[in-house]
Write an enzyme that holds these catalytic residues in place. Structure first.
Site, short mmCIF file in Angstrom:
data_model
loop_
_atom_site.label_atom_id
_atom_site.label_comp_id
_atom_site.label_asym_id
_atom_site.label_seq_id
_atom_site.Cartn_x
_atom_site.Cartn_y
_atom_site.Cartn_z
N HIS A 155 0.83 -1.22 0.00
CA HIS A 155 0.00 0.00 0.00
C HIS A 155 0.86 1.26 0.00
O HIS A 155 0.43 2.30 0.49
CB HIS A 155 -0.94 0.04 1.21
N SER A 276 13.88 21.33 -16.79
CA SER A 276 12.64 22.08 -16.97
C SER A 276 12.98 23.40 -17.67
O SER A 276 14.04 23.98 -17.44
CB SER A 276 12.01 22.36 -15.62
N LYS A 282 15.14 21.59 -11.60
CA LYS A 282 14.46 20.34 -11.91
C LYS A 282 15.33 19.34 -12.67
O LYS A 282 16.13 19.71 -13.52
CB LYS A 282 13.20 20.60 -12.76
N GLU A 289 8.80 8.21 -17.11
CA GLU A 289 7.41 8.64 -17.29
C GLU A 289 6.89 8.26 -18.68
O GLU A 289 5.74 7.86 -18.85
CB GLU A 289 7.29 10.15 -17.08
#
Ligand code: ARG
Length: 468
Positions: A155, A276, A282, A289
Site C-alpha cells: 500500500h 525544466s 528540476k 514517465e
C-alpha cells in the site's frame, strides 16, 4: 492501370486509392514479402508449375528490387495499394510478362499472412534480446548492491525491510515470464500459411513444406480458411507486449518515486533525465514517465485489434489491413522502452544509506516483535496485538521500538528478554527470511545464480531462432 483491373470499366476514385492503400504502413514488410516471394517462385519451379528459367528470372528480379528498396531508389506509388502489389508491379516492369507468373497458386491473403508472421517472429527475437539485456542489468545491480537494505512496501506504506537486490530481482522474474510468453507467441506464429491462397487453397500441385523450409517456418497451417483469416498471433503478441509494458511501467513508477526528493533512494543519471524550461533545479525522470505513458499505447493497440476482429465473418476482410500500423507501433514502442529502461538501470546511483535509514524507520520491524513473541510460545494473533500496542505507544511517545527500555517491553509482555534488540535489528530481520525465495542475502545469491542459468538458456534460444 491496376493489376486487377480486368473486370472494371472505370478507374478508382483518387480518394479510394488513398483510403484503400496500406502502402505507407506495410512497405516495412518489404523484406519478408520478397523473401516469401523468392521461396514461392523457387517452389513453383520445383513443382514444375513454372519453368526453372522463369523462376530464375523472377528470383533475380526480386533480388534487384530488394536492393533498390534498401538503397532508397525504389519508387513507391500509392496507387499500387500495398507492398505486395508494389513489388509485383515493379517485377513485371523489370522482367516483363514472366513476372506475372509469380502470383500463380497464391493470393495476397496468404501472402500477407506469411509476411506478417515472419515479421512478428523477427520482432520477438529482437525484443527477446532487449529483454535479456535488461535482465542482465538487473542482475548486475543486484550483485553490486547485494546487501543494501530498503523498506519493502505494501500500500506504499513501509512494511518490512527487504534487500534492494531482492527488489530488483523481482523484476527479473517478471521479465522472464514475459520472455516465455513471447516464446509461446513465437511458437504459434511459426506456422507457414502460403498455399492457402485466397481462402480455399489452391488447385496447383504446390509444396508447402519446401516453402516453410525456405522461409524458416517449423510448421504448416492445417486449414486454409483459418490460415488467411485469423490474426490471433498478432493479438497475443500485443497481449504479451502489454503485460511486459505493465511490468516496465511499474518499475518506471518506482524509479519516479525513488528519485523524488521525498524518497531520494536513487539518483537517475543526467543522461537519462531532462530539465525544466522554467525551473532551473528540476531533473525530471522523463524516460521513466514516457515508458509508463507509452504502456497505454500498447494496451490501446491490443484493444484496437480485438475490436477490429470481433465481428468478421471468415475469411479475409479488408478490416484486417488495419492490423499492421498498431503492430509496428507496439514493436517499436516495446523495443524503445526496453532500451530506455536498460539505460536508466545501468546508470542510476543508489543511495544505500538513505534506503537503510528509511528501512530503520516506519516500524518495519513490528512484525519482528510479533515473531519474537511467537518464538516464546505466544499465539501469533496475540503476539500481533501486543506488538500493535507497542507501536501505538511508540507513536504516542515519538520513538521507535528499539528506543524502549527492557522494562517498557516487559510491561507489555514478561516473555520479552534482552535479546529483543538483536531480534529487532533490520539486518537480522532480513537474514531470518531464509526460506526459498526469501529476502535473506544467501537466498538472493541463490536466486541470482538460478537467474544467470535461465539467462543463458534464453540466449541460446534466441541464438537458435535467429539463425533461421
Ligand atoms: N494490404 C492487404 C492487407 O494488409 C493485403 C491483403 C489484401 N487482400 C485483398 N483481398 N484485398 O490486409
Amino acid at each position: 492501370m491496376k493489376l486487377w483491373s480486368g473486370r472494371f470499366t472505370k478507374n478508382t476514385d483518387r480518394f479510394v486509392d488513398e483510403f484503400n492503400a496500406s502502402l505507407p504502413v506495410d512497405k516495412y514488410l518489404y523484406k519478408q514479402d520478397i523473401r516469401g516471394s523468392i521461396a514461392h517462385a523457387k517452389m513453383l519451379a520445383k513443382c514444375a508449375i513454372i519453368t526453372e528459367e522463369e523462376s530464375k528470372q523472377i528470383v533475380e528480379g526480386l533480388e534487384s528490387i530488394l536492393k533498390e528498396i534498401e538503397e532508397g531508389s525504389f519508387k513507391f506509388d500509392i496507387s499500387d495499394e500495398d507492398i505486395h502489389m508494389s513489388i509485383e508491379r515493379a517485377l513485371i516492369e523489370k522482367i516483363g510478362p514472366v513476372g506475372g507468373k509469380l502470383h500463380t497458386a497464391r493470393s495476397r491473403n496468404d501472402q500477407v499472412a506469411l509476411d506478417t508472421r515472419m515479421f512478428v517472429k523477427n520482432a520477438i527475437i529482437e525484443i527477446g534480446a532487449e529483454i535479456v539485456t535488461l535482465q542482465s542489468e538487473l542482475i548486475n545491480i543486484a550483485q553490486k548492491e547485494i546487501e543494501t537494505i530498503m523498506p519493502g512496501y505494501t500500500h506504499l506504506q513501509r512494511a518490512q525491510p527487504v534487500l534492494f537486490s531482492h527488489h530488483m530481482m523481482a523484476y527479473f522474474w517478471m521479465l522472464r515470464r514475459d520472455f516465455n510468453r513471447l516464446k509461446g507467441v513465437f511458437q504459434r506464429t511459426d506456422v507457414m500459411p502460403l498455399g492457402s491462397a485466397a481462402l480455399a487453397g489452391t488447385t496447383y500441385p504446390i509444396d508447402m513444406e519446401y516453402v516453410a523450409r525456405e522461409t524458416g517456418f517449423s510448421k504448416i497451417s492445417n486449414n486454409s480458411l483459418d490460415a488467411v483469416s485469423d490474426r490471433d498471433f498478432i493479438l497475443e503478441f500485443h497481449a504479451a507486449a502489454s503485460i511486459l509494458m505493465m511490468h516496465l511501467s511499474r518499475l518506471s513508477e518506482e524509479l519516479v518515486i525513488w528519485s523524488s526528493a521525498e524518497f531520494s533512494f536513487i539518483e537517475l543519471d543526467d543522461a537519462y533525465t531532462t530539465g525544466s524550461s522554467i525551473m532551473p533545479q528540476k531533473k525530471n525522470a522523463d524516460v521513466a514517465e514516457l515508458i509508463r505513458g507509452k504502456t497505454g499505447r500498447v494496451y490501446g493497440n491490443l484493444m484496437q485489434l480485438l475490436t477490429t476482429m470481433k465481428g468478421l465473418p471468415l475469411a479475409y476482410n479488408k478490416d484486417m489491413q488495419e492490423d499492421k500500423e498498431a503492430l509496428f507501433d507496439s514493436i517499436e514502442t516495446v523495443k524503445n522502452c526496453l532500451i530506455g529502461m536498460q539505460g536508466m538501470i545501468s546508470t542510476m546511483k543508489i543511495n544505500s544509506e538513505v534506503m537503510r535509514q528509511a528501512a530503520e524507520g516506519g516500524f518495519t520491524n513490528a512484525t519482528e516483535l510479533a515473531d519474537y513473541l511467537v518464538t516464546k510460545g505466544v499465539p501469533f494473533r496475540d503476539a500481533h496485538r501486543i506488538a500493535g500496542n507497542m507501536v501505538r505507544k511508540a507513536i504516542e511517545e515519538g520513538c521507535w521500538l528499539t528506543d524502549f527500555s527492557i522494562e517498557e517491553f516487559q510491561a507489555e509482555s514478561s516473555l520479552i528478554d534482552d535479546d529483543i534488540y538483536e531480534f529487532l535489528d533490520i539486518g537480522n530481520a532480513v537474514r531470518r527470511r531464509n526460506m526459498r525465495g526469501g529476502t535473506a542475502p544467501e537466498r538472493v545469491v541463490e536466486q541470482i545464480k538460478k537467474a544467470l542459468k535461465h539467462l543463458e538458456k534464453e540466449k541460446d534460444w534466441l541464438q537458435e531462432k535467429s539463425g533461421r
